[in-house]
Design a protein around this motif. Structure first.
Motif, mmCIF file in Angstrom:
data_model
loop_
_atom_site.group_PDB
_atom_site.id
_atom_site.type_symbol
_atom_site.label_atom_id
_atom_site.label_comp_id
_atom_site.label_asym_id
_atom_site.label_seq_id
_atom_site.Cartn_x
_atom_site.Cartn_y
_atom_site.Cartn_z
ATOM 1 N N LEU A 164 65.737 66.043 51.532
ATOM 2 C CA LEU A 164 64.441 65.428 51.615
ATOM 3 C C LEU A 164 63.450 66.684 52.388
ATOM 4 O O LEU A 164 63.465 66.928 53.592
ATOM 5 N N PRO A 165 62.352 67.051 51.455
ATOM 6 C CA PRO A 165 61.730 67.876 51.885
ATOM 7 C C PRO A 165 60.640 67.540 52.697
ATOM 8 O O PRO A 165 59.916 66.508 52.623
ATOM 9 N N LEU A 166 60.384 67.765 54.110
ATOM 10 C CA LEU A 166 59.490 67.215 55.174
ATOM 11 C C LEU A 166 58.365 68.168 55.467
ATOM 12 O O LEU A 166 57.034 67.601 55.092
ATOM 13 N N GLY A 167 58.833 68.934 56.313
ATOM 14 C CA GLY A 167 57.693 70.037 56.767
ATOM 15 C C GLY A 167 58.035 71.478 56.460
ATOM 16 O O GLY A 167 59.008 72.077 56.470
ATOM 17 N N ASN A 186 69.868 75.746 58.159
ATOM 18 C CA ASN A 186 68.893 75.829 56.883
ATOM 19 C C ASN A 186 67.521 75.771 57.075
ATOM 20 O O ASN A 186 66.793 75.859 56.077
ATOM 21 N N SER A 187 67.097 76.107 58.380
ATOM 22 C CA SER A 187 65.627 76.198 58.427
ATOM 23 C C SER A 187 65.179 77.454 58.421
ATOM 24 O O SER A 187 64.161 77.771 58.535
ATOM 25 N N ILE A 188 66.022 78.522 58.341
ATOM 26 C CA ILE A 188 65.689 79.787 58.508
ATOM 27 C C ILE A 188 65.008 80.120 57.215
ATOM 28 O O ILE A 188 63.913 81.124 57.534
ATOM 29 N N THR A 189 65.421 80.047 56.072
ATOM 30 C CA THR A 189 65.072 80.622 54.781
ATOM 31 C C THR A 189 65.531 79.796 53.845
ATOM 32 O O THR A 189 66.583 78.964 53.819
ATOM 33 N N ALA A 198 61.201 78.421 58.279
ATOM 34 C CA ALA A 198 60.658 77.289 59.443
ATOM 35 C C ALA A 198 60.584 76.085 58.635
ATOM 36 O O ALA A 198 59.535 75.377 58.767
ATOM 37 N N VAL A 199 61.392 75.597 57.745
ATOM 38 C CA VAL A 199 61.314 74.468 56.965
ATOM 39 C C VAL A 199 62.078 73.427 57.790
ATOM 40 O O VAL A 199 63.364 73.802 58.436
ATOM 41 N N SER A 200 61.656 72.158 57.305
ATOM 42 C CA SER A 200 62.567 71.017 57.915
ATOM 43 C C SER A 200 62.738 70.065 56.858
ATOM 44 O O SER A 200 61.738 69.556 56.189
ATOM 45 N N PHE A 201 64.123 69.735 56.680
ATOM 46 C CA PHE A 201 64.519 68.776 55.557
ATOM 47 C C PHE A 201 65.335 67.904 56.247
ATOM 48 O O PHE A 201 66.337 68.037 57.142
ATOM 49 N N GLY A 202 65.393 66.442 55.554
ATOM 50 C CA GLY A 202 66.349 65.487 55.997
ATOM 51 C C GLY A 202 67.525 65.637 55.003
ATOM 52 O O GLY A 202 67.413 65.905 53.765
ATOM 53 N N GLU A 203 68.696 65.627 55.540
ATOM 54 C CA GLU A 203 70.143 65.366 54.630
ATOM 55 C C GLU A 203 70.747 64.401 55.215
ATOM 56 O O GLU A 203 71.680 64.281 55.890
ATOM 57 N N GLY A 204 70.560 63.236 54.680
ATOM 58 C CA GLY A 204 71.169 61.860 54.962
ATOM 59 C C GLY A 204 70.457 61.174 56.079
ATOM 60 O O GLY A 204 71.126 60.166 56.462
ATOM 61 N N TYR A 205 69.282 61.671 56.523
ATOM 62 C CA TYR A 205 68.330 61.208 57.552
ATOM 63 C C TYR A 205 67.083 61.489 57.162
ATOM 64 O O TYR A 205 66.714 62.191 56.202
#
Length: 287
Positions: free
Chosen positions: A176-179, A241-244, A75-82
């Motif tokens: 970019l590691p967000l949440g 990419n949020s799964i694990t 359950a992760v959220s990253f930015g990739e170019g945004y």
């Protein structure tokens, strides 16, 4: 049956990732889950207080709660170019000490912003209020997060992308590691492993049934955006990419922690791999 709260933000990616549980598509023996939605800084503050057993947090917060919480790999959220956007009124010129609204002291975007703009006068407010504060002239600029990065008023323009700040500081093409999610160390390890597996399964099921789940969220007014915007937003922050966590995502989180330590935000360096749920424990126990 044990009641377990999953505390997450009200933005569409969190709702999407956790409502497979809410709708009963995923469950866990002996556990009744309940969802609580609060803004991200409130969640960060409650994690500092140890209020929730399972809670969504900003990755930048984690070093401050490492003794009380482990990180989950799902359950992760990253930015990739945004990512979050520093916005202002169109045509406005920002002074060196401009007044800016941020979504919370412990958010990832706040830490990166404060490193890049040490002279800015920072005020913190609920992320839902930032856009209007800029429009009303209460602040000179604000950092937008969540769905507002796609829906902000035409009278505003982007001064700088937080993604660009991240790239300059990280010096590498890292997401970019967000949440992410944290789980209380008070939970027995074997149980924590089961929670992590259940949450991972929930995100996987959500992705597998994206269209159906999205329709249910829209029909029940559980998200603040329309169908096309929801579809676009989920591909940004609740994607495959949020799964694990992947190897490059681990590397990115470590870089974030390194940047925070070098700039005085943390009291010691740390490696994220040392603070994850050790799933090999259950494998050894069952062998």
């Amino acid at each position: 049956m044990k009641k377990t709260v999953i505390a997450h933000s009200p933005d569409a990616d969190d709702v999407f990732m956790y409502y497979a549980i809410k709708f009963g598509w995923v469950d866990m023996d002996g556990v009744k889950f309940d969802n609580i939605a609060e803004d991200i800084q409130t969640l960060n503050e409650k994690a500092l207080e140890g209020v929730y057993e399972i809670v969504a947090i900003s990755f930048a917060l984690y070093p401050h709660i490492r003794d009380d919480y482990a990180l989950l790999s799902t359950a992760v959220s990253f930015g990739e170019g945004y990512g979050p956007k520093l916005i202002k009124k169109k045509g406005a010129k920002l002074k060196r000490n401009f007044k800016v609204a941020l979504s919370g002291k412990h958010t990832t975007n706040a830490m990166l912003f404060r490193i890049a703009y040490p002279d800015a006068r920072v005020t913190y407010m609920n992320f839902l209020e930032i856009e209007q504060a800029v429009l009303d002239g209460k602040v000179d600029a604000g950092v937008l997060i969540h769905e507002s990065i796609l829906t902000y008023n035409d009278a505003l323009e982007v001064e700088r992308e937080i993604w660009d700040i991240w790239q300059e500081l990280a010096g590498d093409e890292l997401p970019l590691p967000l949440g992410g999610m944290a789980i209380s160390r008070s939970i027995p390890l074997n149980r924590a492993i089961e929670y992590e597996r259940t949450l991972t399964r929930a995100v996987q099921v959500a992705r597998d049934h994206k269209y159906k789940l999205s329709q249910m969220l829209l029909e029940r007014d559980l998200v603040r955006i329309d169908a096309p915007t929801l579809d676009k937003y989920l591909e940004l922050y609740a994607n495959d990419n949020s799964i694990t966590l992947s190897e490059i995502q681990y590397k990115a989180i470590n870089k974030l922690f390194e940047i925070g330590y070098k700039n005085g935000f943390y009291d010691s360096p740390l490696k994220v791999e040392d603070f994850m749920i050790p799933t090999e424990y259950q494998e050894i126990r069952n062998s």
